[in-house]
Design an enzyme around this catalytic site. Structure first.
Site, PDB file in Angstrom:
ATOM      1  NE  ARG A 181      10.816   5.381   0.329  1.00 32.67           N
ATOM      2  CZ  ARG A 181      10.984   4.876   1.553  1.00 32.67           C
ATOM      3  NH1 ARG A 181      11.309   3.601   1.708  1.00 32.67           N
ATOM      4  NH2 ARG A 181      10.807   5.627   2.620  1.00 32.67           N
ATOM      5  N   GLY A 228      12.554  -1.703   2.204  1.00 33.53           N
ATOM      6  CA  GLY A 228      13.891  -1.703   1.614  1.00 33.53           C
ATOM      7  C   GLY A 228      14.027  -2.510   0.334  1.00 33.53           C
ATOM      8  CB  THR A 266      -1.071   0.394   8.528  1.00 36.17           C
ATOM      9  OG1 THR A 266      -0.998  -0.079   7.182  1.00 36.17           O
ATOM     10  CG2 THR A 266       0.250   1.050   8.903  1.00 36.17           C
ATOM     11  CB  SER A 289      -2.855   3.182   0.402  1.00 38.06           C
ATOM     12  OG  SER A 289      -2.885   4.118   1.458  1.00 38.06           O
ATOM     13  NE  ARG A 336       6.405   6.853   3.846  1.00 44.34           N
ATOM     14  CZ  ARG A 336       6.652   7.831   2.991  1.00 44.34           C
ATOM     15  NH1 ARG A 336       7.808   7.859   2.367  1.00 44.34           N
ATOM     16  NH2 ARG A 336       5.774   8.784   2.748  1.00 44.34           N
ATOM     17  CG  HIS A 363       5.084   2.957   7.239  1.00 46.02           C
ATOM     18  ND1 HIS A 363       3.834   2.898   7.770  1.00 46.02           N
ATOM     19  CD2 HIS A 363       4.953   3.731   6.133  1.00 46.02           C
ATOM     20  CE1 HIS A 363       2.988   3.602   7.042  1.00 46.02           C
ATOM     21  NE2 HIS A 363       3.656   4.118   6.026  1.00 46.02           N
ATOM     22  N   PRO A 388       0.834  -1.203   0.000  1.00 44.29           N
ATOM     23  CG  PRO A 388      -0.011  -1.068   2.165  1.00 44.29           C
ATOM     24  CD  PRO A 388       0.746  -1.968   1.246  1.00 44.29           C
ATOM     25  CB  VAL A 389       2.491   3.414  -2.154  1.00 42.66           C
ATOM     26  CG1 VAL A 389       3.155   4.791  -2.193  1.00 42.66           C
ATOM     27  CG2 VAL A 389       3.548   2.331  -1.927  1.00 42.66           C
ATOM     28  CE  LYS A 436       2.800  -2.120   4.966  1.00 39.23           C
ATOM     29  NZ  LYS A 436       3.146  -0.799   5.469  1.00 39.23           N
ATOM     30  CE1 TYR A 479      -1.445   4.114   7.542  1.00 40.94           C
ATOM     31  CE2 TYR A 479      -2.243   4.976   5.459  1.00 40.94           C
ATOM     32  CZ  TYR A 479      -1.204   4.547   6.265  1.00 40.94           C
ATOM     33  OH  TYR A 479       0.074   4.550   5.774  1.00 40.94           O
TER      34      TYR A 479
HETATM   35  C1  GLV Z   1       1.760   7.283   5.026  1.00 40.96           C
HETATM   36  O1  GLV Z   1       1.419   6.262   5.355  1.00 40.96           O
HETATM   37  C2  GLV Z   1       3.074   7.491   4.600  1.00 40.96           C
HETATM   38  O2  GLV Z   1       3.928   6.635   4.850  1.00 40.96           O
HETATM   39  O3  GLV Z   1       3.314   8.532   4.020  1.00 40.96           O
END
Ligand code: GLV
Length: 449
Positions: free
Chosen positions: A402, A380, A241, A190, A350, A347, A161-162, A323, A215
């Site tokens: 990413r 990663g 999450t 997400s 982050r 995450h 999920p992004v 998660k 969320y």
């Molecule tokens: C939100 O979940 C983010 O990682 O930006």
């Protein structure tokens, strides 16, 4: 894999796209075509590329031909002098994305918590492990498929999920859903998507494997409403999450005072939700700031505890995955609360700067609950070789985040497909070249370091 995984129904047709090859490869007719008598026939090409589609447009991703993507690239170069539009080095793709994106959008995707120690640690933990290839083991035929929580995956890879992907490309999650569906891979949508979960479900098409990430809102009515909408739209697996009850300290975004949600980007699922809208005094267009404030108020609830999971169980009929688990005791607790799986994740670095690298946490968690819960992994991962390392340490499936966002930034849906093709080709090749035929054969003894 979870012992009770089979109780979850597999989606009706989650398989990859048709292995049928076209009868001709249109690009063979271009004026750049070189003389290559031996290979200049579709039949000869199919022999070399293993039936993959060569028209350069319909980039179908077929499990029968993951590794043949490289043959396709070399042949295209030989016959047309074309090179891939995007780099095949998925770690280098970040540079392409950086050039394509605004500094704020790039910073939001690439940035991590604090000084970035955990972002670096995730990579360092993957780089530290080295594969020890084994020889002469007949790896001519390979099968990378796995079934995780009832979802058949042609390879043990899913799209993490992004959120807010429209800051990366106007097609955002719609493009990602199409690319994932073409590859037959599950996409975990997400809650913070730029398009509504219904729009993304429609883009992903019939037979796609839809997972939904929650969320978990503070407001119970909104929570129930979102879960009902997700089930109605065909999402069958829920990923909650746990590590983002508050947003981590993210200097890259803070220094620009940039949080896309405040510009109403990434809150489509809320602004389309009847229970959310019922809590507003005025329509969103009349008082957009109030709508954003209402969202900020309910986005997350740091007072939640393990007992609250029963509420979600009551309102979700499919598998539930937690998660953000990094400790064996939390993994055992997830099992004891009746959860079906976990994602070992920080995450992507982050949230907690200085948090343990996700890969370093994986073996202990697998020891604690492997075989009882599905254990997924993210944080990663950039390449097919990274996926192999996580599988070797016991992950049932690996999520990429990413990496596909950088593909999206660089080329929209085609860019995401390019990333998936590169990653799956490298995964297939690494499995084979290390002396294996399936993910089930990978174990910790594959790795040094
Ligand atoms: C939100 O979940 C983010 O990682 O930006």
């Amino acid at each position: 894999m979870a012992a009770d995984a089979e109780r979850w129904r597999a989606p009706s047709s989650a398989g990859a796209s048709s292995p049928d090859a076209p009868q001709a490869a249109p690009w063979l007719a271009t004026s750049h075509n070189r003389q290559a008598p031996e290979t200049n026939s579709p039949r000869a090409l199919r022999r070399i590329t293993g039936n993959s589609i060569l028209d350069g447009k319909d980039r179908t991703v077929s499990p029968e031909s993951y590794s043949s993507f490289q043959n396709e690239i070399y042949l295209q170069g030989l016959l047309t002098e074309q090179v891939p539009e995007l780099t095949t080095d998925l770690q280098a793709l970040e540079d392409t994305a950086r050039q394509a994106l605004s500094p704020s959008a790039y910073g939001y995707v690439a940035g991590g918590a604090g000084g970035g120690a955990t972002v670096r640690a995730n990579r360092e933990a993957l780089d530290r492990r080295r594969v020890v290839p084994r020889m002469l083991r007949d790896v001519g035929t390979r099968d990378l498929s796995r079934t995780v929580l009832g979802t058949r995956m042609p390879a043990p890879v899913a799209l993490a999920p992004v959120g807010v992907l429209s800051i990366v490309h106007p097609d955002g999650e719609l493009a990602v859903a199409r690319a994932a569906a073409k590859a037959g891979l599950p996409m975990v949508l997400s809650t913070a998507s730029s398009y509504t979960l219904e729009e993304v479900a429609e883009a992903s098409g019939e037979g796609s494997s839809r997972w939904f990430q929650l969320y978990w809102p503070k407001d119970r009515e909104v929570t129930v409403s979102m879960l009902q909408r997700a089930e109605a739209a065909g999402y069958h697996t829920l990923v909650i999450t746990l590590d983002t009850w508050l947003l981590g300290w993210r200097p890259t975004d803070l220094d620009r005072a940039y949080l896309p949600f405040l510009q109403r980007t990434g809150i489509a699922n809320y602004l389309s939700d009847p229970a959310f809208l019922a809590g507003l005094d005025k329509p969103v267009e009349e008082d957009p700031l109030a709508a954003v404030a209402h969202w900020a108020d309910m986005f997350a609830d740091p007072t939640k505890t393990w007992q609250d999971l029963a509420f979600i169980r009551e309102h979700w009929s499919g598998p539930i995955v937690l998660k953000g688990v990094l400790h064996a005791d939390d993994a055992r607790r997830a099992r004891d609360e009746g959860m079906d799986g976990i994602v070992v994740s920080n995450h992507g670095g982050r949230q907690v700067d200085g948090a343990v690298a996700a890969l370093d946490a994986l073996p202990e968690v697998v020891d604690a609950v492997g075989g009882e819960l599905a254990v997924l992994f993210d944080s990663g991962v950039r390449t097919g070789a990274d996926v192999v390392k996580a599988l070797a340490l016991g992950a049932d499936s690996v999520l990429i985040g990413r990496t596909y966002a950088y593909g999206l930034a660089s080329g929209g849906e085609e860019g995401v497909t390019h990333v998936l093709r590169c990653l799956l080709a490298e995964l297939d090749l690494t499995v084979a070249l290390s002396g294996h035929r399936s993910p089930d054969e990978l174990g910790p003894d594959l790795l040094a370091g």
